[in-house]
Design a protein around this motif. Sequence first.
Motif, PDB file in Angstrom:
ATOM      1  N   HIS A  16       0.781  -1.275  -0.004  1.00  0.00           N
ATOM      2  CA  HIS A  16      -0.030  -0.054  -0.202  1.00  0.00           C
ATOM      3  C   HIS A  16       0.978   1.245   0.073  1.00  0.00           C
ATOM      4  CE1 HIS A  16      -2.996   2.716   1.541  1.00  0.00           C
ATOM      5  NE2 HIS A  16      -2.467   2.883   2.652  1.00  0.00           N
ATOM      6  N   LEU A  17       1.980   1.152   0.648  1.00  0.00           N
ATOM      7  CA  LEU A  17       2.890   2.398   0.731  1.00  0.00           C
ATOM      8  C   LEU A  17       3.895   2.726  -0.210  1.00  0.00           C
ATOM      9  CD1 LEU A  17       2.768   2.154   4.714  1.00  0.00           C
ATOM     10  CD2 LEU A  17       1.633   3.653   3.337  1.00  0.00           C
ATOM     11  N   ILE A  26       3.732  19.334   2.660  1.00  0.00           N
ATOM     12  CA  ILE A  26       2.777  18.537   3.488  1.00  0.00           C
ATOM     13  C   ILE A  26       2.660  17.167   2.755  1.00  0.00           C
ATOM     14  CG2 ILE A  26       0.697  19.273   2.564  1.00  0.00           C
ATOM     15  CD1 ILE A  26      -0.623  18.930   5.265  1.00  0.00           C
ATOM     16  N   TYR A  61       1.584  12.656   3.781  1.00  0.00           N
ATOM     17  CA  TYR A  61       0.784  12.045   4.872  1.00  0.00           C
ATOM     18  C   TYR A  61       0.650  10.589   4.057  1.00  0.00           C
ATOM     19  CZ  TYR A  61      -1.985  13.744   0.813  1.00  0.00           C
ATOM     20  OH  TYR A  61      -2.318  14.315  -0.363  1.00  0.00           O
ATOM     21  N   VAL A  80      -2.085   6.751   5.393  1.00  0.00           N
ATOM     22  CA  VAL A  80      -2.985   6.356   6.355  1.00  0.00           C
ATOM     23  C   VAL A  80      -2.817   4.711   6.348  1.00  0.00           C
ATOM     24  CG1 VAL A  80      -5.475   6.135   6.390  1.00  0.00           C
ATOM     25  CG2 VAL A  80      -4.407   8.537   6.234  1.00  0.00           C
ATOM     26  N   THR A 136      -8.198  13.368   4.253  1.00  0.00           N
ATOM     27  CA  THR A 136      -8.722  14.671   3.774  1.00  0.00           C
ATOM     28  C   THR A 136      -8.940  15.545   5.061  1.00  0.00           C
ATOM     29  OG1 THR A 136      -9.961  13.679   1.982  1.00  0.00           O
ATOM     30  CG2 THR A 136     -10.598  15.860   2.667  1.00  0.00           C
ATOM     31  N   ALA A 139       2.176  20.274  -1.893  1.00  0.00           N
ATOM     32  CA  ALA A 139       1.951  18.981  -1.984  1.00  0.00           C
ATOM     33  C   ALA A 139       2.501  18.323  -3.069  1.00  0.00           C
ATOM     34  CB  ALA A 139       0.536  18.476  -1.528  1.00  0.00           C
ATOM     35  N   THR A 141      -4.097   8.353  -7.689  1.00  0.00           N
ATOM     36  CA  THR A 141      -5.502   8.872  -7.539  1.00  0.00           C
ATOM     37  C   THR A 141      -6.150   9.246  -6.218  1.00  0.00           C
ATOM     38  OG1 THR A 141      -5.825   7.256  -9.823  1.00  0.00           O
ATOM     39  CG2 THR A 141      -7.693   8.309  -8.589  1.00  0.00           C
ATOM     40  N   VAL A 184      -7.520  13.479  -2.367  1.00  0.00           N
ATOM     41  CA  VAL A 184      -7.711  14.019  -1.047  1.00  0.00           C
ATOM     42  C   VAL A 184      -7.218  15.523  -1.065  1.00  0.00           C
ATOM     43  CG1 VAL A 184      -6.082  14.161   1.177  1.00  0.00           C
ATOM     44  CG2 VAL A 184      -6.834  11.959   0.167  1.00  0.00           C
ATOM     45  N   LYS A 226     -10.304  17.502  -2.491  1.00  0.00           N
ATOM     46  CA  LYS A 226     -11.316  17.776  -1.647  1.00  0.00           C
ATOM     47  C   LYS A 226     -11.065  18.500  -0.390  1.00  0.00           C
ATOM     48  CE  LYS A 226     -11.717  13.337  -0.422  1.00  0.00           C
ATOM     49  NZ  LYS A 226     -12.245  12.252   0.482  1.00  0.00           N
TER      50      LYS A 226
HETATM   51  N1  ACO Z   1      -9.514   4.890  -7.399  1.00  0.00           N
HETATM   52  C1  ACO Z   1     -10.107   5.955  -7.385  1.00  0.00           C
HETATM   53  N2  ACO Z   1     -10.283   6.782  -6.086  1.00  0.00           N
HETATM   54  C2  ACO Z   1     -10.049   6.172  -5.116  1.00  0.00           C
HETATM   55  C3  ACO Z   1      -9.250   4.805  -5.160  1.00  0.00           C
HETATM   56  C4  ACO Z   1      -9.003   4.424  -6.425  1.00  0.00           C
HETATM   57  N3  ACO Z   1      -8.599   3.237  -6.287  1.00  0.00           N
HETATM   58  N4  ACO Z   1      -8.996   4.863  -3.862  1.00  0.00           N
HETATM   59  C5  ACO Z   1      -9.395   5.835  -2.998  1.00  0.00           C
HETATM   60  N5  ACO Z   1     -10.142   6.550  -3.915  1.00  0.00           N
HETATM   61  C6  ACO Z   1     -10.753   7.906  -3.429  1.00  0.00           C
HETATM   62  C7  ACO Z   1     -11.809   7.654  -2.238  1.00  0.00           C
HETATM   63  O1  ACO Z   1     -12.781   7.088  -2.800  1.00  0.00           O
HETATM   64  C8  ACO Z   1     -11.902   8.877  -1.593  1.00  0.00           C
HETATM   65  O2  ACO Z   1     -12.341  10.063  -2.626  1.00  0.00           O
HETATM   66  P1  ACO Z   1     -13.910  10.367  -2.301  1.00  0.00           P
HETATM   67  O3  ACO Z   1     -14.185  10.636  -0.844  1.00  0.00           O
HETATM   68  O4  ACO Z   1     -14.239  11.255  -3.530  1.00  0.00           O
HETATM   69  O5  ACO Z   1     -14.695   8.726  -2.674  1.00  0.00           O
HETATM   70  C9  ACO Z   1     -10.398   9.470  -1.934  1.00  0.00           C
HETATM   71  O6  ACO Z   1      -9.707   8.676  -2.587  1.00  0.00           O
HETATM   72  C10 ACO Z   1      -9.460   9.204  -0.564  1.00  0.00           C
HETATM   73  O7  ACO Z   1      -9.971  10.069   0.535  1.00  0.00           O
HETATM   74  P2  ACO Z   1      -9.810  10.047   1.882  1.00  0.00           P
HETATM   75  O8  ACO Z   1     -10.652   9.004   2.471  1.00  0.00           O
HETATM   76  O9  ACO Z   1      -9.716  11.309   2.658  1.00  0.00           O
HETATM   77  O10 ACO Z   1      -8.287   9.419   1.897  1.00  0.00           O
HETATM   78  P3  ACO Z   1      -7.730   8.123   2.828  1.00  0.00           P
HETATM   79  O11 ACO Z   1      -7.781   8.271   4.237  1.00  0.00           O
HETATM   80  O12 ACO Z   1      -8.244   6.775   2.054  1.00  0.00           O
HETATM   81  O13 ACO Z   1      -6.050   8.292   2.635  1.00  0.00           O
HETATM   82  C11 ACO Z   1      -4.233   8.353   1.116  1.00  0.00           C
HETATM   83  C12 ACO Z   1      -5.603   8.675   1.142  1.00  0.00           C
HETATM   84  C13 ACO Z   1      -3.559   9.015   2.222  1.00  0.00           C
HETATM   85  C14 ACO Z   1      -3.630   8.455  -0.116  1.00  0.00           C
HETATM   86  C15 ACO Z   1      -3.891   6.525   1.388  1.00  0.00           C
HETATM   87  O14 ACO Z   1      -4.448   6.058   0.509  1.00  0.00           O
HETATM   88  C16 ACO Z   1      -2.490   6.332   1.536  1.00  0.00           C
HETATM   89  O15 ACO Z   1      -1.966   6.230   2.664  1.00  0.00           O
HETATM   90  N6  ACO Z   1      -1.826   5.729   0.333  1.00  0.00           N
HETATM   91  C17 ACO Z   1      -0.462   5.431   0.369  1.00  0.00           C
HETATM   92  C18 ACO Z   1       0.441   6.360   0.854  1.00  0.00           C
HETATM   93  C19 ACO Z   1       0.141   7.450  -0.283  1.00  0.00           C
HETATM   94  O16 ACO Z   1      -0.085   7.560  -1.145  1.00  0.00           O
HETATM   95  N7  ACO Z   1       0.571   8.943   0.711  1.00  0.00           N
HETATM   96  C20 ACO Z   1       0.194  10.089  -0.168  1.00  0.00           C
HETATM   97  C21 ACO Z   1       1.624  10.423  -0.943  1.00  0.00           C
HETATM   98  S1  ACO Z   1       1.337  12.242  -1.828  1.00  0.00           S
HETATM   99  C22 ACO Z   1       1.563  13.158  -0.304  1.00  0.00           C
HETATM  100  O17 ACO Z   1       1.994  12.967   0.740  1.00  0.00           O
HETATM  101  C23 ACO Z   1       1.416  14.759  -0.474  1.00  0.00           C
END
Ligand code: ACO
Length: 209
Positions: free
Chosen positions: A42-43, A109, A111, A113, A124, A145, A152, A157, A160
């Motif tokens: 995932h990460l 910034i 993050y 999760v 978000t 960011a 995606t 995030v 939103k």
């Molecule tokens: N395809 C399309 N949309 C998706 C998918 C997917 N495969 N997976 C999630 N989403 C959407 C969700 O539906 C949601 O949108 P919505 O509210 O419109 O339905 C949105 O993406 C996610 O919003 P949150 O629930 O607020 O975010 P979440 O707590 O799930 O965390 C995160 C998102 C941080 C990106 C998590 O997936 C994660 O930890 N990923 C791995 C590490 C990572 O990528 N970190 C970010 C690096 S970039 C940076 O730090 C600036």
Amino acid sequence: RHPGWPAKLGPLRVPAGVLAVRPVRLRDAGEWSRVRLRDREHLEMWEPTGIGPWPDRNAFWSWPSQWLALRGLARRGQCLPFTITVDGRFAGQITVGNVIRASLRSAWIGYWVSSDIVRGGVATGAVALVTDHVFDFGGLHRLEATVRPENTPSLRVLGKAGYRQEGLFERYLDVAGGWRDHFCYAITKEETGDGLVSRLVAKGLAERV
Ligand code: ACO
């Protein structure tokens, strides 16, 4: 003491549960390591290329040195390293880094999760809490960011939360073993109005508790 540090932010109710943000702790080691060892798939593809194998870099015993380094940067006002909690349990990290003051007053910034609570509004909500905090109490004016175009969920995030896309940085960061293009998203204090948290609450995406 530096502006805005240390701080506890929230709580905020989001679909995943009750979200809060607080400084990283030495005793996060156990949960930090357990979640990250489990969540490698995932990460890893979104994170800076690390030195050494994932299991070593994310072992219980590798947290104390990371925590010390983050605490040192935080004490010098260069970083705000937070742990995200949901219903009081470790749920990820959100960090404001490379804080530059003087006439720039900007930082990045970032993050992540825990995979078992994604898609519940946690990232978000955490971005909104931390952005409001650094603008109101951290003396900053701009946050950036950078996100891989393939990421995606993270792009969603930032959209939103109210960040704007400003451009594409080519071959920008050494992530997952290569120089990866990144979209640059940003926000400045003028754009936040009554705050990003208030905006999420108004849209029904979060609730103050
Ligand atoms: N395809 C399309 N949309 C998706 C998918 C997917 N495969 N997976 C999630 N989403 C959407 C969700 O539906 C949601 O949108 P919505 O509210 O419109 O339905 C949105 O993406 C996610 O919003 P949150 O629930 O607020 O975010 P979440 O707590 O799930 O965390 C995160 C998102 C941080 C990106 C998590 O997936 C994660 O930890 N990923 C791995 C590490 C990572 O990528 N970190 C970010 C690096 S970039 C940076 O730090 C600036």
